[in-house]
Design a protein around this motif. Structure first.
Motif, PDB file in Angstrom:
ATOM      1  N   ALA A 258       0.818  -1.212   0.000  1.00 12.23           N
ATOM      2  CA  ALA A 258       0.000   0.000   0.000  1.00 12.23           C
ATOM      3  C   ALA A 258       0.850   1.258   0.000  1.00 12.23           C
ATOM      4  CB  ALA A 258      -0.932  -0.010   1.206  1.00 12.23           C
ATOM      5  N   GLU A 259       2.020   1.199   0.602  1.00 17.04           N
ATOM      6  CA  GLU A 259       2.870   2.380   0.703  1.00 17.04           C
ATOM      7  C   GLU A 259       3.947   2.434  -0.373  1.00 17.04           C
ATOM      8  OE1 GLU A 259       2.170   2.482   5.533  1.00 17.04           O
ATOM      9  OE2 GLU A 259       4.225   2.470   4.770  1.00 17.04           O
ATOM     10  N   ARG A 260       4.555   1.310  -0.700  1.00 17.76           N
ATOM     11  CA  ARG A 260       5.685   1.344  -1.631  1.00 17.76           C
ATOM     12  C   ARG A 260       5.259   1.278  -3.103  1.00 17.76           C
ATOM     13  NH1 ARG A 260       9.674   3.896  -0.500  1.00 17.76           N
ATOM     14  NH2 ARG A 260      10.837   2.804  -2.134  1.00 17.76           N
TER      15      ARG A 260
ATOM     16  N   HIS B 187       5.829  10.320   0.453  1.00 16.91           N
ATOM     17  CA  HIS B 187       4.707  10.352   1.384  1.00 16.91           C
ATOM     18  C   HIS B 187       3.941   9.031   1.327  1.00 16.91           C
ATOM     19  CE1 HIS B 187       0.445  11.022   2.452  1.00 16.91           C
ATOM     20  NE2 HIS B 187       0.948  11.799   3.394  1.00 16.91           N
ATOM     21  N   TYR B 188       3.563   8.513   2.491  1.00 18.29           N
ATOM     22  CA  TYR B 188       2.727   7.323   2.591  1.00 18.29           C
ATOM     23  C   TYR B 188       1.387   7.698   3.228  1.00 18.29           C
ATOM     24  CZ  TYR B 188       7.235   4.784   2.398  1.00 18.29           C
ATOM     25  OH  TYR B 188       8.478   4.312   2.059  1.00 18.29           O
ATOM     26  N   TRP B 189       0.301   7.088   2.754  1.00 23.42           N
ATOM     27  CA  TRP B 189      -0.956   7.112   3.494  1.00 23.42           C
ATOM     28  C   TRP B 189      -0.861   5.993   4.528  1.00 23.42           C
ATOM     29  CZ3 TRP B 189      -3.373  11.408   2.846  1.00 23.42           C
ATOM     30  CH2 TRP B 189      -3.360  12.058   1.605  1.00 23.42           C
ATOM     31  N   MET B 190      -0.716   6.366   5.802  1.00 21.63           N
ATOM     32  CA  MET B 190      -0.256   5.438   6.834  1.00 21.63           C
ATOM     33  C   MET B 190      -1.313   4.461   7.323  1.00 21.63           C
ATOM     34  SD  MET B 190       2.926   6.303   7.114  1.00 21.63           S
ATOM     35  CE  MET B 190       3.673   5.917   8.690  1.00 21.63           C
ATOM     36  N   THR B 191      -2.583   4.717   7.046  1.00 21.54           N
ATOM     37  CA  THR B 191      -3.654   3.799   7.429  1.00 21.54           C
ATOM     38  C   THR B 191      -4.587   3.642   6.237  1.00 21.54           C
ATOM     39  OG1 THR B 191      -5.013   5.607   8.297  1.00 21.54           O
ATOM     40  CG2 THR B 191      -3.550   4.484   9.868  1.00 21.54           C
ATOM     41  N   PRO B 192      -5.384   2.582   6.193  1.00 23.41           N
ATOM     42  CA  PRO B 192      -6.234   2.334   5.019  1.00 23.41           C
ATOM     43  C   PRO B 192      -7.160   3.485   4.658  1.00 23.41           C
ATOM     44  CG  PRO B 192      -6.111   0.361   6.379  1.00 23.41           C
ATOM     45  CD  PRO B 192      -5.423   1.455   7.154  1.00 23.41           C
ATOM     46  N   ASP B 193      -7.638   4.242   5.648  1.00 16.37           N
ATOM     47  CA  ASP B 193      -8.572   5.318   5.327  1.00 16.37           C
ATOM     48  C   ASP B 193      -7.962   6.705   5.491  1.00 16.37           C
ATOM     49  OD1 ASP B 193      -8.349   5.296   8.053  1.00 16.37           O
ATOM     50  OD2 ASP B 193     -10.488   5.688   8.419  1.00 16.37           O
TER      51      ASP B 193
ATOM     52  N   ARG C 201      -6.261   8.596   3.399  1.00 20.29           N
ATOM     53  CA  ARG C 201      -6.493   9.504   2.269  1.00 20.29           C
ATOM     54  C   ARG C 201      -7.887  10.126   2.369  1.00 20.29           C
ATOM     55  NH1 ARG C 201      -4.656   9.852  -3.258  1.00 20.29           N
ATOM     56  NH2 ARG C 201      -3.432   7.954  -2.985  1.00 20.29           N
ATOM     57  N   ARG C 202      -8.882   9.268   2.686  1.00 21.38           N
ATOM     58  CA  ARG C 202     -10.251   9.777   2.784  1.00 21.38           C
ATOM     59  C   ARG C 202     -10.362  10.818   3.898  1.00 21.38           C
ATOM     60  NH1 ARG C 202     -13.925   9.078   6.239  1.00 21.38           N
ATOM     61  NH2 ARG C 202     -12.824   7.352   7.253  1.00 21.38           N
ATOM     62  N   ARG C 203      -9.780  10.504   5.057  1.00 21.30           N
ATOM     63  CA  ARG C 203      -9.903  11.415   6.191  1.00 21.30           C
ATOM     64  C   ARG C 203      -9.176  12.738   5.930  1.00 21.30           C
ATOM     65  NH1 ARG C 203      -7.291  10.212  10.247  1.00 21.30           N
ATOM     66  NH2 ARG C 203      -6.188   8.324   9.612  1.00 21.30           N
ATOM     67  N   ALA C 204      -8.101  12.679   5.137  1.00 18.70           N
ATOM     68  CA  ALA C 204      -7.345  13.896   4.838  1.00 18.70           C
ATOM     69  C   ALA C 204      -7.874  14.631   3.616  1.00 18.70           C
ATOM     70  CB  ALA C 204      -5.873  13.551   4.632  1.00 18.70           C
ATOM     71  N   GLY C 205      -8.917  14.089   2.994  1.00 15.36           N
ATOM     72  CA  GLY C 205      -9.442  14.720   1.793  1.00 15.36           C
ATOM     73  C   GLY C 205      -8.444  14.743   0.657  1.00 15.36           C
ATOM     74  N   GLY C 206      -7.512  13.761   0.662  1.00 11.96           N
ATOM     75  CA  GLY C 206      -6.505  13.681  -0.385  1.00 11.96           C
ATOM     76  C   GLY C 206      -5.354  14.646  -0.228  1.00 11.96           C
ATOM     77  N   ARG C 207      -5.339  15.429   0.846  1.00 15.45           N
ATOM     78  CA  ARG C 207      -4.276  16.408   1.057  1.00 15.45           C
ATOM     79  C   ARG C 207      -3.163  15.804   1.906  1.00 15.45           C
ATOM     80  NH1 ARG C 207      -8.978  19.219   1.866  1.00 15.45           N
ATOM     81  NH2 ARG C 207      -8.740  19.033   4.132  1.00 15.45           N
ATOM     82  N   ARG C 208      -1.961  15.771   1.369  1.00 19.86           N
ATOM     83  CA  ARG C 208      -0.821  15.238   2.100  1.00 19.86           C
ATOM     84  C   ARG C 208      -0.305  16.257   3.104  1.00 19.86           C
ATOM     85  NH1 ARG C 208      -0.280  13.313  -3.186  1.00 19.86           N
ATOM     86  NH2 ARG C 208      -0.009  11.051  -3.336  1.00 19.86           N
ATOM     87  N   GLY C 209      -0.033  15.798   4.312  1.00 22.66           N
ATOM     88  CA  GLY C 209       0.458  16.693   5.340  1.00 22.66           C
ATOM     89  C   GLY C 209       1.956  16.883   5.267  1.00 22.66           C
ATOM     90  N   ARG C 210       2.483  17.756   6.102  1.00 24.17           N
ATOM     91  CA  ARG C 210       3.909  18.051   6.119  1.00 24.17           C
ATOM     92  C   ARG C 210       4.688  17.077   6.993  1.00 24.17           C
ATOM     93  NH1 ARG C 210       4.860  23.992   7.861  1.00 24.17           N
ATOM     94  NH2 ARG C 210       6.912  23.615   6.935  1.00 24.17           N
ATOM     95  N   LEU C 211       4.006  16.386   7.922  1.00 26.66           N
ATOM     96  CA  LEU C 211       4.692  15.506   8.862  1.00 26.66           C
ATOM     97  C   LEU C 211       4.220  14.067   8.779  1.00 26.66           C
ATOM     98  CD1 LEU C 211       4.967  17.629  12.148  1.00 26.66           C
ATOM     99  CD2 LEU C 211       6.846  16.814  10.728  1.00 26.66           C
TER     100      LEU C 211
ATOM    101  N   PHE D  74       9.472   6.795   9.679  1.00 25.45           N
ATOM    102  CA  PHE D  74       8.344   7.555   9.164  1.00 25.45           C
ATOM    103  C   PHE D  74       7.379   7.891  10.297  1.00 25.45           C
ATOM    104  CE2 PHE D  74      10.098   6.606   5.174  1.00 25.45           C
ATOM    105  CZ  PHE D  74       9.477   7.383   4.215  1.00 25.45           C
ATOM    106  N   VAL D  75       6.755   9.046  10.172  1.00 20.34           N
ATOM    107  CA  VAL D  75       5.880   9.561  11.227  1.00 20.34           C
ATOM    108  C   VAL D  75       4.482   8.992  11.059  1.00 20.34           C
ATOM    109  CG1 VAL D  75       4.830  11.632  12.208  1.00 20.34           C
ATOM    110  CG2 VAL D  75       7.218  11.672  11.454  1.00 20.34           C
ATOM    111  N   LEU D  76       4.004   8.292  12.081  1.00 21.09           N
ATOM    112  CA  LEU D  76       2.664   7.716  12.048  1.00 21.09           C
ATOM    113  C   LEU D  76       1.633   8.686  12.604  1.00 21.09           C
ATOM    114  CD1 LEU D  76       0.952   5.202  11.447  1.00 21.09           C
ATOM    115  CD2 LEU D  76       1.365   4.464  13.791  1.00 21.09           C
TER     116      LEU D  76
END
Length: 530
Positions: A343-345, A412-418, A420-430, A498-500
């Motif tokens: 999912a991440e790589r 950048h990794y989406w660290m949990t299955p959901d 991306r949805r919770r972030a509205g597709g916006r990647r954070g800085r940390l 990586f920051v979880l």
């Protein structure tokens, strides 16, 4: 550490070898995976059909993120002792360099290892083999994969020696790090989709080279061709990469390459220690995981050499996967932790292949428009732009974001299955990124365990309670040098750096320790190992 177990049953016979992780392929990816597993205390067996490390130089560049991984393993000083910094890039047209842009300040303040370092693949391999052997492990040489079967206990693999002796290995997990023609991938029925560039390319490690800016990466264009070179330490030693356009099926000789270099770029050389031709593929495996089988490195993705990303991406695959395997085998995490690897790589590989494919296609395009652009426009425009390039390119090179992309720090990794949805597709800085460097916070990552970082002032009593209740090491950094790590911030860091999770501290630091690791959207980390 015992690498694997075997029992003698009589003259010439053995019980099957047993191990937790069987790695097929002892290139940079497989060796890095083995060294990481060794540091983490996981049993492994590393097998390769070849009888020794790669002799040819092959991949050259080490990006900053790869050096950070070497640092986490305690090996970076050995790398730096052998590596050379790429000092500058010199773009040009035909036999004329138009500007020289220094790499001196590239990445300063972003990583402890700014710039781009040159250390060929063969030397990376020898360094990693030495690290394995120092701790009592080695590569099982002369053993290629003949077959594999998956079952409820893991994988049974059959390794064949040069004299056709077949050895059985039972493993919990099997990793294919066996290159673009991966037997693991083929035997697992995993597709390898993509395209192949129609042109034939050459690579030469040449000595006594003339016609280049000697202490720089040279990038030259002509109406028909391009040339990319890398300095290889000694004066006059360069890696030369280019294209020779030939009819389908017609071979490319070194003599034809010399002729092209002289005619198009005014470049000549004395002799070569390695010359090879190849076709450039842009492919990504349909899956990085199939049950107990995983793919990493070139077995999972291949692309053009533009950007010097290949070996570095494999090193990161290995590091990521080793940490995940250790959490499952030793830390008590569930099998779903291993799903995070694909999912991440895999999105990283897809994005990299798309980017290098577009860039490589633009550089090597043979359309009438591209040829006209190179033949009629560039010779007139580039000399006029040379003074501007000399002023603008150094400023562009100093931009932190550009360096972060090239050095693979900005992944950048989406660290949990959901997530991306919770972030509205916006990647954070940390969150989902490699821990931001604060000049003093990377040394603690060498323990390769789950840990909490607290940035800014906090009282020791609260920190002690936080350690007890989180069951993780808690490290405080009172001086905040990186603006991404604001004071009063607590960061939950995975073993791979990586920051979880990251959040502002409430009045009681201990409250964060109680709730964050066990929160609804964050998997609970395993307890520390003895």
């Amino acid at each position: 550490m015992t690498q694997h177990e075997t029992q003698e049953t009589g003259p010439g016979t053995q019980e099957p070898l047993t191990t937790d992780v069987l790695i097929i392929g002892a290139g940079p990816t497989g060796l890095m995976l083995a060294v990481c597993l060794q540091r983490l205390g996981v049993r492994f067996l590393l097998a390769d059909r070849k009888h020794g490390p790669t002799r040819e130089s092959r991949a050259l560049a080490l990006q900053a993120r790869s050096l950070e991984i070497y640092d986490q393993l305690g090996l970076v000083q050995r790398v730096l002792a052998q590596a050379a910094l790429a000092p500058a890039i010199a773009p040009g047209f035909r036999d004329t360099p138009l500007a020289t842009v220094s790499f001196g300040s590239l990445g300063k303040g972003v990583t402890p290892f700014p710039g781009i370092h040159i250390l060929e693949q063969s030397r990376n391999e020898r360094l990693l083999v030495a690290a394995l052997e120092e701790r009592g492990d080695s590569v099982l040489r002369g053993h290629g994969l003949r077959g594999l079967e998956q079952h409820d206990r893991g994988v049974t693999a059959h390794l064949e020696t040069d004299d056709r002796v077949v050895r059985r290995v039972d493993a919990r997990f099997l990793i294919g790090a066996d290159g673009a023609s991966s037997a693991v991938r083929e035997l697992s029925g995993i597709p390898f989709d993509g395209v192949t560039n129609p042109d034939t390319f050459y690579v030469a490690d040449a000595r006594a080279v003339t016609g280049l800016v000697d202490d720089a990466v040279n990038l030259r264009f002509s109406a028909d061709d391009f040339l990319l070179t890398f300095p290889q330490g000694a004066v006059g030693h360069h890696r030369l990469i280019g294209v020779v356009r030939t009819p389908e099926g017609e071979g490319v000789t070194e003599e034809a390459t010399r002729s092209t270099l002289s005619r198009e770029f005014g470049v000549a050389y004395g002799d070569s220690t390695w010359f090879s031709t190849y076709r450039v593929h842009h492919r990504v495996a349909g899956r990085f995981r199939s049950g107990a089988v995983f793919l990493a490195g070139d077995a999972a993705h291949v692309h053009s050499p533009v950007g010097a990303q290949g070996m570095n991406t494999g090193i990161q695959d290995a590091h990521h996967l080793a940490c995940a395997l250790a959490e499952v085998l030793l830390g008590g995490s569930g099998d779903e932790r291993l799903d995070r690897y694909e999912a991440e790589r895999r999105p990283v590989a897809l994005r990299l292949v798309r980017t290098t494919d577009r860039l490589f296609s633009a550089v090597t395009a043979d359309s009438s428009f591209a040829r006209t652009l190179r033949a009629a426009v560039l010779p007139r425009v580039l000399p006029l732009l040379a003074p501007i390039l000399g002023r603008v390119l150094p400023r562009v090179a100093r931009r932190a974001r550009l360096f972060e992309y090239v050095s693979q720090i900005r992944i950048h990794y989406w660290m949990t299955p959901d997530a991306r949805r919770r972030a509205g597709g916006r990647r954070g800085r940390l969150i989902g990124r490699r821990l931001a460097w604060n000049e003093d916070n990377f040394a603690v990552l060498r323990s390769m365990d789950w840990q909490v970082h607290v940035y800014g002032d906090s009282d020791e009593q609260s920190l002690d309670r936080m350690r007890r209740e989180s069951r993780m090491p808690v490290h405080q950094f009172g001086t905040v040098r990186n603006p991404r790590l604001a004071g009063g911030l607590a960061v939950l860091v995975r073993p791979d750096g990586f920051v979880l999770d990251a959040r502002r501290l409430p009045a009681s630091v201990a409250d964060w320790a109680v709730h964050a690791p066990r929160g609804r959207d964050v998997s609970e980390p395993p307890p520390p190992r003895d």
